[in-house]
Design an enzyme around this catalytic site. Structure first.
Site, PDB file in Angstrom:
ATOM      1  N   ARG A   1      -0.525  -8.477  13.739  1.00 47.07           N
ATOM      2  CA  ARG A   1      -1.075  -7.475  12.808  1.00 47.07           C
ATOM      3  C   ARG A   1      -1.895  -8.155  11.726  1.00 47.07           C
ATOM      4  O   ARG A   1      -2.930  -7.639  11.284  1.00 47.07           O
ATOM      5  CB  ARG A   1       0.066  -6.670  12.174  1.00 47.07           C
ATOM      6  CG  ARG A   1       0.582  -5.571  13.094  1.00 47.07           C
ATOM      7  CD  ARG A   1       1.984  -5.151  12.759  1.00 47.07           C
ATOM      8  NE  ARG A   1       2.125  -4.550  11.445  1.00 47.07           N
ATOM      9  CZ  ARG A   1       3.290  -4.436  10.804  1.00 47.07           C
ATOM     10  NH1 ARG A   1       4.402  -4.891  11.337  1.00 47.07           N
ATOM     11  NH2 ARG A   1       3.329  -3.870   9.626  1.00 47.07           N
TER      12      ARG A   1
ATOM     13  N   LYS B   1       0.825  -1.215   0.000  1.00 50.79           N
ATOM     14  CA  LYS B   1       0.000   0.000   0.000  1.00 50.79           C
ATOM     15  C   LYS B   1       0.858   1.264   0.000  1.00 50.79           C
ATOM     16  O   LYS B   1       0.637   2.176  -0.790  1.00 50.79           O
ATOM     17  CB  LYS B   1      -0.935   0.043   1.219  1.00 50.79           C
ATOM     18  CG  LYS B   1      -1.929  -1.081   1.297  1.00 50.79           C
ATOM     19  CD  LYS B   1      -2.818  -0.938   2.514  1.00 50.79           C
ATOM     20  CE  LYS B   1      -2.088  -0.819   3.816  1.00 50.79           C
ATOM     21  NZ  LYS B   1      -1.679  -2.043   4.483  1.00 50.79           N
TER      22      LYS B   1
ATOM     23  N   ARG C   1      10.854  -0.126  12.381  1.00 52.95           N
ATOM     24  CA  ARG C   1       9.615  -0.059  13.152  1.00 52.95           C
ATOM     25  C   ARG C   1       9.582  -1.143  14.224  1.00 52.95           C
ATOM     26  O   ARG C   1       9.954  -2.286  13.986  1.00 52.95           O
ATOM     27  CB  ARG C   1       8.431  -0.250  12.206  1.00 52.95           C
ATOM     28  CG  ARG C   1       8.049   1.009  11.476  1.00 52.95           C
ATOM     29  CD  ARG C   1       7.077   0.726  10.366  1.00 52.95           C
ATOM     30  NE  ARG C   1       5.913  -0.050  10.782  1.00 52.95           N
ATOM     31  CZ  ARG C   1       4.870  -0.278   9.989  1.00 52.95           C
ATOM     32  NH1 ARG C   1       4.859   0.220   8.769  1.00 52.95           N
ATOM     33  NH2 ARG C   1       3.858  -0.978  10.408  1.00 52.95           N
TER      34      ARG C   1
ATOM     35  N   ARG D   1      -9.830   0.897   8.840  1.00 53.50           N
ATOM     36  CA  ARG D   1      -9.336  -0.440   9.183  1.00 53.50           C
ATOM     37  C   ARG D   1     -10.404  -1.271   9.873  1.00 53.50           C
ATOM     38  O   ARG D   1     -10.180  -2.447  10.151  1.00 53.50           O
ATOM     39  CB  ARG D   1      -8.153  -0.276  10.134  1.00 53.50           C
ATOM     40  CG  ARG D   1      -6.830  -0.787   9.580  1.00 53.50           C
ATOM     41  CD  ARG D   1      -5.776  -0.476  10.612  1.00 53.50           C
ATOM     42  NE  ARG D   1      -4.539  -1.143  10.386  1.00 53.50           N
ATOM     43  CZ  ARG D   1      -3.499  -0.588   9.768  1.00 53.50           C
ATOM     44  NH1 ARG D   1      -3.592   0.606   9.255  1.00 53.50           N
ATOM     45  NH2 ARG D   1      -2.371  -1.260   9.658  1.00 53.50           N
TER      46      ARG D   1
ATOM     47  N   ARG E   1      11.876  -5.591   3.873  1.00 56.54           N
ATOM     48  CA  ARG E   1      11.734  -4.162   4.192  1.00 56.54           C
ATOM     49  C   ARG E   1      12.633  -3.781   5.371  1.00 56.54           C
ATOM     50  O   ARG E   1      13.331  -2.772   5.336  1.00 56.54           O
ATOM     51  CB  ARG E   1      10.260  -3.860   4.521  1.00 56.54           C
ATOM     52  CG  ARG E   1      10.020  -2.440   4.985  1.00 56.54           C
ATOM     53  CD  ARG E   1       8.573  -2.044   4.922  1.00 56.54           C
ATOM     54  NE  ARG E   1       7.802  -2.532   6.073  1.00 56.54           N
ATOM     55  CZ  ARG E   1       6.480  -2.504   6.145  1.00 56.54           C
ATOM     56  NH1 ARG E   1       5.773  -2.055   5.129  1.00 56.54           N
ATOM     57  NH2 ARG E   1       5.842  -2.937   7.202  1.00 56.54           N
TER      58      ARG E   1
END
Ligand code: ADP
Length: 293
Positions: free
Chosen positions: A150, A13, A139, A88, A127
């Protein structure tokens, strides 16, 4: 253009949102990034969100709805926006519907990036490795354990939105397993079909360069540059260049034929007629193309 990007963590995204920002001169509104900024700044919202985010849970609906409501009122969001990470939950989607209705804004599309769950862990690991290489802060929630949580939040609370928007005929699904550029192309085709107009300027490079430099700049500059690139009229689109070429062809073609004839005057007359005819044809072609767009 007002778009929602929907998809699990690692579906791409953020990457695609950035490309849309460059191409269409609209802003990316990522609740994840806004919340991370709030956490870093230690604001009351940040303090509330910190633990929840670190554990992979969802921040309360009223908090994120409040953030988004304020954000879409900012001048740089006037041209349009891409929501990334919001809504969400179904209550968030309902709140967004209300907000947009109240502001007389239309939602153009909800784009779901569909990916195989098995690929997500790998993507997030890549990532993390890339961020480390660039010396960026990783993160806290990009660990295998939190990612599992998640994903569970996505499945339980966000996936129902697929049904929500499909019922409202807003949903388009794109295969997020394709290469990044392929996904971008698919999104672009979809937006074109929905009537999106690229605020392109003097050739692609110009707009891209401006957006790139904007991406490096701070938020205020970013907004300004995005706005600037959005405002510029499409002067040199590919289609316009093509129709100019067609018109040129129509003119040079018959002129050449005329040279070969013995009677110059008669030839000129024929050429003039042919030119008119050719130009008319070209003009018709252009209008047809425009009507198709
Ligand atoms: P990703 O989509 O990769 O999981 P984000 O950067 O979008 O990550 O979000 C990170 C975290 O921020 C989420 O796990 C969640 O805790 C919080 N968050 C972001 N957006 C929302 C939202 N709309 N509602 C509730 N929590 C959110």
């Amino acid at each position: 253009m007002r778009i929602i990007l929907l998809g699990p963590p690692g579906s791409g995204k953020g990457t695609q949102a950035q490309r849309l920002v460059q191409r269409y001169g609209i802003v990316q509104l990522s609740t994840g990034e806004m919340l991370r900024a709030a956490v870093a700044a230690g604001t009351p919202v940040g303090l509330k969100a910190k633990e929840i985010m670190a554990s992979g849970g969802l921040v309360p609906d009223d908090v994120v709805v409040g953030i988004i409501s304020d954000r879409i009122d900012q001048p740089d969001a006037k041209n349009g926006f891409i929501l990334d990470g919001f809504p969400r939950t179904v209550p968030q989607a309902e709140a967004l519907d209300e907000l947009l209705k109240h502001k007389h804004f239309k939602l153009d599309a909800v784009i779901e990036l569909r990916v195989n769950e098995s690929a997500l862990l790998n993507r997030v690991e890549t990532r993390v490795a890339q961020m480390r290489e660039r010396g960026e802060e990783v993160r806290l929630d990009d660990t295998p354990e939190v990612l599992t949580k998640r994903l569970a939040s996505y499945r339980n609370q966000t996936e129902p939105l697929i049904h929500y928007y499909s019922e409202r005929r807003k949903l388009s699904t794109i295969d997020g397993m394709m290469a990044i550029d392929e996904v971008t192309r698919a999104i672009h085709r979809l937006l074109l079909a929905l009537g999106a107009v690229e605020p392109k300027v003097h050739g692609k490079a110009h707009g891209k360069a401006r957006a790139r430099s904007a991406a490096k700049a701070g938020p205020a500059k970013k907004a300004k540059a995005a706005k600037k690139s959005a405002k510029k009229p499409a002067k040199t689109t590919k289609k316009a260049a093509k129709s100019r070429k067609a018109a040129k062809k129509a003119v040079t073609g018959p002129k050449k034929a005329a040279k070969k004839t013995v009677k110059k005057k008669a030839a000129k007359k024929t050429a003039r007629k042919a030119v008119k005819k050719g130009a008319k044809k070209a003009a018709k072609k252009v209008t047809k193309k425009r009507a198709k767009r």
